[in-house]
Design an enzyme around this catalytic site. Structure first.
Site, PDB file in Angstrom:
ATOM      1  N   LYS A 139       0.819  -1.216   0.000  1.00 14.85           N
ATOM      2  CA  LYS A 139       0.000   0.000   0.000  1.00 14.85           C
ATOM      3  C   LYS A 139       0.854   1.267   0.000  1.00 14.85           C
ATOM      4  O   LYS A 139       0.476   2.254  -0.625  1.00 14.85           O
ATOM      5  CB  LYS A 139      -1.017   0.006   1.135  1.00 14.85           C
TER       6      LYS A 139
ATOM      7  N   ARG B 162      -6.063   3.060  11.469  1.00 10.72           N
ATOM      8  CA  ARG B 162      -5.774   1.663  11.778  1.00 10.72           C
ATOM      9  C   ARG B 162      -6.718   1.103  12.828  1.00 10.72           C
ATOM     10  O   ARG B 162      -6.645  -0.085  13.131  1.00 10.72           O
ATOM     11  CB  ARG B 162      -4.335   1.536  12.286  1.00 10.72           C
TER      12      ARG B 162
ATOM     13  N   ARG C 299      11.958  -7.379   2.741  1.00 13.21           N
ATOM     14  CA  ARG C 299      11.880  -5.929   2.544  1.00 13.21           C
ATOM     15  C   ARG C 299      13.068  -5.201   3.169  1.00 13.21           C
ATOM     16  O   ARG C 299      13.483  -5.499   4.279  1.00 13.21           O
ATOM     17  CB  ARG C 299      10.580  -5.394   3.153  1.00 13.21           C
TER      18      ARG C 299
ATOM     19  N   ARG D  88      13.903  -2.951   8.335  1.00 17.13           N
ATOM     20  CA  ARG D  88      13.182  -2.226   9.376  1.00 17.13           C
ATOM     21  C   ARG D  88      13.147  -3.099  10.619  1.00 17.13           C
ATOM     22  O   ARG D  88      12.909  -4.292  10.522  1.00 17.13           O
ATOM     23  CB  ARG D  88      11.751  -1.968   8.919  1.00 17.13           C
TER      24      ARG D  88
ATOM     25  N   ARG E 222       2.557  -8.048  14.165  1.00 16.03           N
ATOM     26  CA  ARG E 222       1.936  -6.960  13.381  1.00 16.03           C
ATOM     27  C   ARG E 222       0.753  -7.476  12.569  1.00 16.03           C
ATOM     28  O   ARG E 222      -0.258  -6.797  12.442  1.00 16.03           O
ATOM     29  CB  ARG E 222       2.974  -6.306  12.469  1.00 16.03           C
TER      30      ARG E 222
HETATM   31  P1  AMP Z   1       3.791   1.427   8.972  1.00 20.90           P
HETATM   32  O1  AMP Z   1       5.003   2.080   8.437  1.00 20.90           O
HETATM   33  O2  AMP Z   1       2.518   2.025   8.440  1.00 20.90           O
HETATM   34  O3  AMP Z   1       3.814  -0.079   8.844  1.00 20.90           O
HETATM   35  O4  AMP Z   1       3.768   1.737  10.549  1.00 20.90           O
HETATM   36  C1  AMP Z   1       4.797   1.247  11.386  1.00 20.90           C
HETATM   37  C2  AMP Z   1       4.332   1.239  12.840  1.00 20.90           C
HETATM   38  O5  AMP Z   1       3.990   2.569  13.254  1.00 20.90           O
HETATM   39  C3  AMP Z   1       3.090   0.421  13.115  1.00 20.90           C
HETATM   40  O6  AMP Z   1       3.367  -0.942  13.308  1.00 20.90           O
HETATM   41  C4  AMP Z   1       2.580   1.095  14.397  1.00 20.90           C
HETATM   42  O7  AMP Z   1       3.368   0.714  15.519  1.00 20.90           O
HETATM   43  C5  AMP Z   1       2.872   2.560  14.128  1.00 20.90           C
HETATM   44  N1  AMP Z   1       1.724   3.235  13.444  1.00 20.90           N
HETATM   45  C6  AMP Z   1       1.717   3.806  12.199  1.00 20.90           C
HETATM   46  N2  AMP Z   1       0.524   4.312  11.899  1.00 20.90           N
HETATM   47  C7  AMP Z   1      -0.268   4.050  12.971  1.00 20.90           C
HETATM   48  C8  AMP Z   1      -1.644   4.301  13.268  1.00 20.90           C
HETATM   49  N3  AMP Z   1      -2.444   4.921  12.396  1.00 20.90           N
HETATM   50  N4  AMP Z   1      -2.112   3.896  14.483  1.00 20.90           N
HETATM   51  C9  AMP Z   1      -1.317   3.269  15.366  1.00 20.90           C
HETATM   52  N5  AMP Z   1      -0.028   2.996  15.146  1.00 20.90           N
HETATM   53  C10 AMP Z   1       0.507   3.372  13.954  1.00 20.90           C
END
Ligand code: AMP
Length: 233
Positions: A21, A96, A135, A164, A175
């Site tokens: 995404k 989320r 990744r 990461r 996750r």
């Molecule tokens: P992402 O890069 O979108 O996979 O986000 C990495 C991490 O950031 C997630 O696993 C959460 O710990 C935190 N995170 C990002 N966006 C949100 C959100 N909208 N609500 C809660 N945690 C978030």
């Protein structure tokens, strides 16, 4: 407000970690002159900058847990209401939780008069695990462009490509579970809207892109027509 006029061009890109995404959101946003907003990127930037909010956020992110709703809603709200979001935006990683989705509706209702296009990028979970394990992202600019060979440099800035912290196999499973538990209900929250669409994310990225473009254009037209009907009634 300009935000009011153009909101129907805005997109929420939903889907589990590893669905692609982020890649699709970046591509679509830049092709259409929209602002991509990734709450994960904003959090990673805050951590790099050593902001106070980042200490607890980093602990949760490293464990694969979600950062609390109040913090995330404040971050999204702040970003959405800045002028560079006025041409429209593509949200990646927000909302989320259902609480975040309701808050987004409230922000939109307060500041705009449009409908959001919601896309679910669907990928089977064994494929997600495979993708996340491979990744790599650039340690300086955050790009996650392929190829992912070890020692490879970022195609954009020459920075070092690294895994990461939360893509390690132990955290990935957590996750995916958190996504099932907290984020799957967000899809149910949106599913009945006429601007909700599902794309098969297990295809080649170019194929996903083609289908997405057509889908978003179609859903945007539906959203615009609804908006017009509502305004004239
Ligand atoms: P992402 O890069 O979108 O996979 O986000 C990495 C991490 O950031 C997630 O696993 C959460 O710990 C935190 N995170 C990002 N966006 C949100 C959100 N909208 N609500 C809660 N945690 C978030």
């Amino acid at each position: 407000l300009e935000f009011r006029r153009v909101l129907f061009r805005s997109v929420i890109m939903m889907g589990p970690p590893g669905a692609g995404k982020g890649t699709q959101a970046t591509r679509f946003a830049s092709a259409r002159g929209l602002l991509k907003i990734s709450t994960g990127d904003i959090l990673r930037d805050s951590i790099k900058a050593g902001l106070p909010v980042a200490i607890e956020a980093k602990r949760l992110m490293d464990a694969g847990e979600l950062v609390d709703d109040a913090t995330m809603i404040a971050i999204a709200r702040d970003r959405l209401l800045r002028p560079d979001a006025a041409p429209g935006f593509v949200l990646d990683g927000f909302p989320r939780t259902v609480t975040q989705a309701r808050a987004l509706d409230a922000i939109v209702a307060e500041h705009a008069a449009g409908t959001l296009v919601i896309i679910d990028v669907l990928v089977p979970s064994d494929e997600l695990v495979r993708r996340l394990a491979g990744r790599r992202i650039c340690s300086s600019c955050g790009t996650n462009a392929e190829p992912f060979d070890t020692g490879h440099r970022c195609v954009k800035c020459g920075g070092e490509m690294v895994q990461r912290a939360d893509d390690s196999s132990a955290v990935v499973l957590e996750r995916l579970q958190v996504h099932q538990r907290a984020t799957q209900p967000v899809l149910e929250f949106y599913r009945d809207r006429p601007t909700f669409r599902v794309v098969n994310g297990a295809q080649a990225p170019e194929r996903v892109a083609l289908e997405l473009d057509a889908m978003i254009d179609d859903a945007s037209a539906v959203g615009a027509a609804l908006l017009k009907a509502r305004q004239s009634s």
